[in-house]
Design an enzyme around this catalytic site. Structure first.
Site, PDB file in Angstrom:
ATOM      1  N   TYR A  76       0.818  -1.213   0.000  1.00 14.13           N
ATOM      2  CA  TYR A  76       0.000   0.000   0.000  1.00 14.13           C
ATOM      3  C   TYR A  76       0.856   1.270   0.000  1.00 14.13           C
ATOM      4  O   TYR A  76       0.447   2.300  -0.554  1.00 14.13           O
ATOM      5  CB  TYR A  76      -0.987  -0.016   1.171  1.00 14.13           C
ATOM      6  N   HIS A 130     -15.120   2.590  -2.010  1.00 16.47           N
ATOM      7  CA  HIS A 130     -14.112   1.628  -1.563  1.00 16.47           C
ATOM      8  C   HIS A 130     -13.068   2.266  -0.649  1.00 16.47           C
ATOM      9  O   HIS A 130     -12.010   1.681  -0.433  1.00 16.47           O
ATOM     10  CB  HIS A 130     -13.434   0.979  -2.763  1.00 16.47           C
ATOM     11  N   CYS A 138      -7.304   3.101  13.022  1.00 13.08           N
ATOM     12  CA  CYS A 138      -6.729   2.145  13.967  1.00 13.08           C
ATOM     13  C   CYS A 138      -7.327   0.759  13.746  1.00 13.08           C
ATOM     14  O   CYS A 138      -8.518   0.612  13.480  1.00 13.08           O
ATOM     15  CB  CYS A 138      -6.997   2.614  15.396  1.00 13.08           C
ATOM     16  N   CYS A 144     -10.488   1.602  20.543  1.00 17.26           N
ATOM     17  CA  CYS A 144      -9.877   2.864  20.133  1.00 17.26           C
ATOM     18  C   CYS A 144     -10.741   3.635  19.127  1.00 17.26           C
ATOM     19  O   CYS A 144     -11.150   4.749  19.372  1.00 17.26           O
ATOM     20  CB  CYS A 144      -8.501   2.611  19.535  1.00 17.26           C
ATOM     21  N   CYS A 211      -1.051   3.717  15.803  1.00 19.29           N
ATOM     22  CA  CYS A 211      -2.127   4.638  16.140  1.00 19.29           C
ATOM     23  C   CYS A 211      -1.642   5.694  17.146  1.00 19.29           C
ATOM     24  O   CYS A 211      -1.136   5.335  18.213  1.00 19.29           O
ATOM     25  CB  CYS A 211      -3.311   3.874  16.721  1.00 19.29           C
ATOM     26  N   CYS A 214      -4.250   5.390  20.682  1.00 20.53           N
ATOM     27  CA  CYS A 214      -4.067   4.331  21.680  1.00 20.53           C
ATOM     28  C   CYS A 214      -2.603   3.958  21.845  1.00 20.53           C
ATOM     29  O   CYS A 214      -2.239   3.305  22.827  1.00 20.53           O
ATOM     30  CB  CYS A 214      -4.894   3.105  21.315  1.00 20.53           C
TER      31      CYS A 214
END
Length: 330
Positions: A76, A130, A138, A144, A211, A214
């Protein structure tokens, strides 16, 4: 239908569409990967859908992320980088301008590449079916629930920087060229991370985006993976838009085969309420669900060329900046 597969644009059909558009107040557009193809972005579905040696669709699952989050984030990160190297094309800008001029215009995009956003398409008139590569959330959705939060940083963390050494620049080891066919932009270059001769680092969770709320769970791209539900807020927004009066006048089907539901179903829903269908695609065989009907338009060719031409009577001439900002101007 408007034109035969090999014929140039039919001026009588173009005039017919212009007349209908000028009389329209509510228009829905459905966008697919063909719209971004003119910006030079590779696709990872269909024949040849490989990234390095991986079936790209096998990386787009919650199970893949749980098993190897480092590999999935590398995939990604590559896609984010590629999308940021590409530029929105004239069709993206034309649709954004139509949204500004027509309050009853809504765009439903199946693309995750952020090009519509970078063309400054008004956010309230852009629904992302999408998700997007350029938001994160997260993984801990029970405790969270951070995100989705916009993020256009490239690389998102240092460990996901694109490799730049050790590759043979002449190696033809990727099935996906980033070279653009859009005459407004220079071809992008293939990236080393897509070259299987460049080994990928083995990343641990500590190397990956964490994240900030958290501080313990990993962040993930805010895209819809296989096996996941589509965002209900988007589905609810589009359903409400179709159901509310007055009826939709036109639905524009741009750069998509319209074979995947629920997106394809919106065409039939709009048609059932009296909307006329206009398809822009390179493949004449990609008929809308239910086939062609009297009053439909089909314009075959490059969406980056055809869409501005179709919308010109309402939006005027489209001006494409040499370089779009990486972060959308809000």
């Amino acid at each position: 239908m408007a034109t035969s597969p090999s014929a140039p644009i039919d001026l009588a059909q173009l005039h017919s569409f212009h007349v209908a558009l000028a009389q329209s107040t509510r228009v829905l557009s459905l966008l697919g990967a063909g719209l971004s193809a003119s910006s030079g972005l590779p696709t990872f579905r269909g024949a040849g859908g490989l990234w390095r040696t991986h079936d790209a669709t096998s990386l787009a699952t919650p199970e893949a992320f749980e098993a190897n989050p480092g590999l999935v984030w590398q995939f990604y990160s590559y896609r984010r980088h590629m999308a940021l190297q590409a530029q929105p094309n004239a069709a993206h800008y034309a649709l954004a301008e139509l949204a500004r001029r027509m309050p009853g215009f809504l765009t439903l995009s199946q693309n995750v590449d952020g090009l519509s956003q970078r063309a400054n398409h008004p956010p309230a008139q852009l629904q992302l079916l999408h998700g997007t590569l350029f938001a994160v959330r997260c993984m801990d959705r029970e405790l969270c629930r951070y995100g989705p939060e916009p993020n256009f940083v490239d690389p998102i963390v240092p460990a996901l920087a694109i490799p730049t050494s050790g590759a043979d620049p002449t190696a033809n080891t990727t099935r996906h060229s980033a070279a653009t066919t859009d005459h407004n932009h220079q071809p992008a270059q293939d990236l080393d991370i897509s070259n299987i001769s460049v080994p990928l680092d083995s990343l641990s969770p500590s190397d990956l985006p964490t994240c900030p709320k958290c501080t313990h769970a990993l962040l993930r791209p805010n895209v819809v993976w296989f096996g996941e539900s589509l965002p209900w807020t988007v589905l609810e927004t589009v359903d409400t838009y179709i159901a509310q009066p007055p009826p939709i006048d036109l639905i524009l089907v741009l750069g998509t085969s319209a074979k995947v539901f629920p997106a394809a179903g919106y065409i039939a829903e709009a048609r059932a309420k009296g909307a006329r269908v206009c398809v822009v695609n390179t493949d004449v065989n990609d008929a809308p669900p239910g086939g062609w009907q009297e009053g439909d338009w089909f314009f075959r060719g490059d969406a980056a060329v055809l869409v501005p031409m179709l919308l010109e009577p309402v939006i005027g001439r489209v001006v494409v900046p040499d370089v779009a900002p990486h972060t959308p101007v809000v």
